[in-house]
Enzyme design. Sequence first.
Site: not given
Length: 339
Positions: A109, A111, A113
């Site tokens: 993953e 990200d 955010e």
Amino acid sequence: MDRGAPAFSFVVVAVLALASSVASVNVTTLAFDEGYVPLFGEGNLVRSAGGRSVSLLLNRFSGSGFISKDMYYHGFFSASIKLPSDYTAGVVVAFYTSNGDVFEKNHDELDFEFLGNIRGKEWRVQTNVYGNGSTCRGREERYYLPFDPTADFHSYSILWTAENIIFYIDDTPIREVRRSDAMGGDYPSKPMSLYATIWDASNWATSGGKYKVNYKFGPFVSSFSDLALLGCRLDPIQQVPTTQNGCAAADAELATTGLHVMTPEKRRAMRAFREQYMSYSVCYDRARYPEPFPECDILESEGKRFRETGHLKFRRHHRRMPRRGRRAVVADANRQPRM
């Protein structure tokens, strides 16, 4: 958004000047239906008339999200994003790559955010890097932004190659993770899809869950445009490239953008951004990791700004708000969310 004292404003101008000196990204964008499909909360996903942009809504009934039609083995993933304004405590907007739906126990993953906040406080953005299910060895960094992300669109991009990962905001690289043998499986190595979501993270997103989503200020809307996907498309059933279909052509196309090359100019822009806006770095978090990760570049000038927890030693300086503004912030913080 409060942009701080005059000295801080000067820094904003300086960093933006560095950003504008970095060559603009020239990648073909897609209409939504060309590269993406709804993921959840389809009733809260609103396409523009021409299909070149999409808005994700969070209300008391549901959040929403979309996903790329294909999985990619390395690539460039980008969107111009405008975040919700006003009171956004507990709201999280995410723009990320993942393969958790395929590799449940050892997923990768990458990200962005975006963490909402009470009125008068800034949105913060966090980057994460996970490889082979390494969520217990989180590689998080958190930053403030040199602009108001709710006032206009700004581009957020993830570059992932076999050698490095670079997070870009507009044309400025803000973080690079270079692959090394010491990282082992912690470096993402399996094909991933691109996701964008908005959701209720009341239990952790703002002051550890102290401030919840208040739906009086909803619906919360995050808009996405200039959607870009560039990389080696891969059949999800196949999962990894083979010598027959390889990714040589896609890798060569990605290389022509020069996005993977950290020139001295880019590195200066990245250093300037990190020195002014990084509020947490796992590389300086001795409380969690007595020994820094192998990809960390430990800089004495940078390290002096952080506590043993990896957080800034000093709060950012802001102009004093008018009395009415301070009362409004306190009132907002004390309101309970309406369910």
